[in-house]
Design an enzyme around this catalytic site. Structure first.
Site, PDB file in Angstrom:
ATOM      1  N   MET A  34     -32.930 -21.767   3.094  1.00 26.38           N
ATOM      2  CA  MET A  34     -32.383 -23.333   2.308  1.00 26.38           C
ATOM      3  C   MET A  34     -32.876 -23.110   1.152  1.00 26.38           C
ATOM      4  SD  MET A  34     -33.287 -25.770   5.377  1.00 26.38           S
ATOM      5  CE  MET A  34     -35.021 -26.212   5.077  1.00 26.38           C
ATOM      6  N   GLY A  40     -42.387 -14.730   0.309  1.00 22.36           N
ATOM      7  CA  GLY A  40     -42.183 -14.901   1.771  1.00 22.36           C
ATOM      8  C   GLY A  40     -40.802 -14.603   2.091  1.00 22.36           C
ATOM      9  N   HIS A  41     -39.748 -15.160   1.474  1.00 23.49           N
ATOM     10  CA  HIS A  41     -38.298 -15.014   1.522  1.00 23.49           C
ATOM     11  C   HIS A  41     -38.176 -13.499   0.945  1.00 23.49           C
ATOM     12  CE1 HIS A  41     -37.794 -19.249   1.220  1.00 23.49           C
ATOM     13  NE2 HIS A  41     -37.301 -19.134   2.233  1.00 23.49           N
ATOM     14  N   GLN A 171     -42.773 -15.140  10.196  1.00 24.06           N
ATOM     15  CA  GLN A 171     -43.479 -15.403  11.208  1.00 24.06           C
ATOM     16  C   GLN A 171     -44.179 -16.885  11.075  1.00 24.06           C
ATOM     17  OE1 GLN A 171     -47.201 -13.304  11.456  1.00 24.06           O
ATOM     18  NE2 GLN A 171     -48.092 -14.764  12.543  1.00 24.06           N
ATOM     19  N   LYS A 172     -44.247 -17.509   9.943  1.00 19.70           N
ATOM     20  CA  LYS A 172     -44.570 -18.481   9.674  1.00 19.70           C
ATOM     21  C   LYS A 172     -43.957 -19.617  10.537  1.00 19.70           C
ATOM     22  CE  LYS A 172     -43.790 -20.990   6.039  1.00 19.70           C
ATOM     23  NZ  LYS A 172     -43.040 -22.441   6.706  1.00 19.70           N
ATOM     24  N   ASP A 173     -42.654 -19.443  10.760  1.00 22.49           N
ATOM     25  CA  ASP A 173     -41.905 -20.470  11.515  1.00 22.49           C
ATOM     26  C   ASP A 173     -41.840 -19.629  12.928  1.00 22.49           C
ATOM     27  OD1 ASP A 173     -41.183 -22.278   9.606  1.00 22.49           O
ATOM     28  OD2 ASP A 173     -40.484 -20.709   8.600  1.00 22.49           O
ATOM     29  N   LEU A 212     -47.098 -18.717   2.367  1.00 24.57           N
ATOM     30  CA  LEU A 212     -46.328 -19.009   1.468  1.00 24.57           C
ATOM     31  C   LEU A 212     -45.083 -19.957   2.192  1.00 24.57           C
ATOM     32  CD1 LEU A 212     -45.608 -15.944  -0.634  1.00 24.57           C
ATOM     33  CD2 LEU A 212     -47.468 -17.713  -0.750  1.00 24.57           C
TER      34      LEU A 212
HETATM   35  O1  PAF Z   1     -36.235 -21.395   7.942  1.00 28.50           O
HETATM   36  C1  PAF Z   1     -35.506 -21.770   7.454  1.00 28.50           C
HETATM   37  O2  PAF Z   1     -35.452 -21.688   6.154  1.00 28.50           O
HETATM   38  C2  PAF Z   1     -34.344 -22.432   8.095  1.00 28.50           C
HETATM   39  O3  PAF Z   1     -34.620 -23.157   9.236  1.00 28.50           O
HETATM   40  C3  PAF Z   1     -33.083 -21.754   8.319  1.00 28.50           C
HETATM   41  C4  PAF Z   1     -33.492 -20.824   9.104  1.00 28.50           C
HETATM   42  C5  PAF Z   1     -32.538 -21.027   7.186  1.00 28.50           C
HETATM   43  C6  PAF Z   1     -32.118 -22.591   9.013  1.00 28.50           C
HETATM   44  O4  PAF Z   1     -31.568 -23.550   8.195  1.00 28.50           O
END
Ligand code: PAF
Length: 333
Positions: A34, A40-41, A171-173, A212
């Protein structure tokens, strides 16, 4: 600039599909985001760059995963900074001089992703939505009902457009990653295959292990020292779970974590910071059921997720730690 450093930005589904058709049979790694990219990304992007000949990063703030009272309008939008970071990552990785780009950014509009329209209020929504029933209600789903319906819906659409060989999630999510792997399996999605939906270990701040997150940007300077509380609480909980006697239980984990939070809450009040407990829970990574057995009652190494959420001021932080055999979670079988 070598061609491999040029990063096409595809602003619509139509543009993306046309561009994708022009590609030869290359492996595509996909990092859905998003935006508001952080290290982290970038760890996901680096991993994708190293495992695929082309990496696609999508940037789309998905309205369907925000409840009406949540932070959709204030969610950080930092496109220029995001592009800089992606350029840096591609530059770091760029050891070849190929004439084709190694990375592309998919930047669709809300109208593109929701042809039937989208409103925040679920009762008023029309169109097609994806649910992973039985896996959306625990952990994060308990505090944020319908959140995973929004995530599953957008990720199905993104997979349908991007058609990736592999997809990368942090993994955070953890619930998101595991739920999406299940969704891919249940819907017989082939791009990616479930085993190619890759969960990458959480990236943390070096000095205090704060996970992060784009939402860390909301923390004020007085709040920031209290942000690692959740990590500290989960660590205390995991210690209880891993007690040598094997007598670790869900109740013991939650009590130890709450104790840490309570202590830090008292310090926070002194500093004028509001800290609100949301949840700490112990769940099975396969069924997502709350774990109601002692560690010694199951085969050695049976994995569990110890996760939680904590409000620091207006920022909701989430984190999790794993215990046991994590090979399956991290695609290491
Ligand atoms: O983890 C995220 O940033 C969002 O939930 C995702 C996977 C991009 C879906 O909108």
């Amino acid at each position: 600039m070598p061609a491999s450093l040029k990063i096409p930005v595809l602003p619509s589904v139509k543009a993306f599909r046309e561009w994708r058709q022009s590609l030869d049979n290359r492996s595509i790694g996909f990092v859905p985001t998003m935006g508001a990219l952080h290290d982290g990304h970038m760890k996901l992007v680096d991993r994708s760059l190293s495992e695929n000949s082309l990496t696609v990063v999508s940037i789309f703030v998905n309205p369907a995963q925000f409840a009406p009272h949540e932070d959709l309008s204030s969610y950080p939008r930092t496109f220029d900074g995001d592009m800089r970071r992606i350029h840096e990552a591609v530059g770091r990785d760029s050891i070849d001089s190929s004439e084709t780009p190694k990375c592309a950014v998919f930047l669709p509009t809300v109208e593109d992703m929701y042809p039937s329209g989208i409103v925040q209020n679920i009762e008023d929504q029309k169109g097609t939505f994806v649910q992973v029933k039985g896996y959306e209600e625990q952990m994060e789903g308990k505090s944020r009902p319908k959140f995973f319906r929004g995530v599953a819906t957008i990720v199905t659409k993104l997979f349908s457009v991007v058609q990736p060989t592999r997809a990368y999630f942090g993994q955070k999510d953890i619930q998101q990653g595991l739920l999406l792997r299940r969704m891919v399996r249940d819907l017989l999605i082939s791009h990616p295959l479930p085993e190619n939906l890759i969960i990458v270990p959480t990236q943390r701040e070096k000095e205090d292990f704060l996970a992060l997150s784009s939402r860390n940007a909301y923390l004020t300077s007085i709040e920031r020292p209290f942000a690692p509380t959740l990590y500290q609480a989960l660590t205390a909980g995991r210690q209880v779970w891993e007690e040598i006697s094997g007598s670790g239980s869900r109740e013991g984990v939650v009590a130890a974590a709450r104790e840490v939070i309570k202590r830090r809450q008292e310090e926070a009040i002194q500093a004028g910071v509001e800290m609100r407990f949301d949840y700490v829970e112990v769940n099975d990574p396969d069924t997502f059921d709350v774990v109601n057995w002692r560690r010694k009652e199951r085969p050695e190494g049976q994995p569990v997720i110890i996760s939680g959420a904590l409000w620091i001021g207006r920022t909701r932080l989430i984190d999790n730690l794993l215990s046991g055999d994590t090979k399956e979670i991290f695609n290491q079988l």
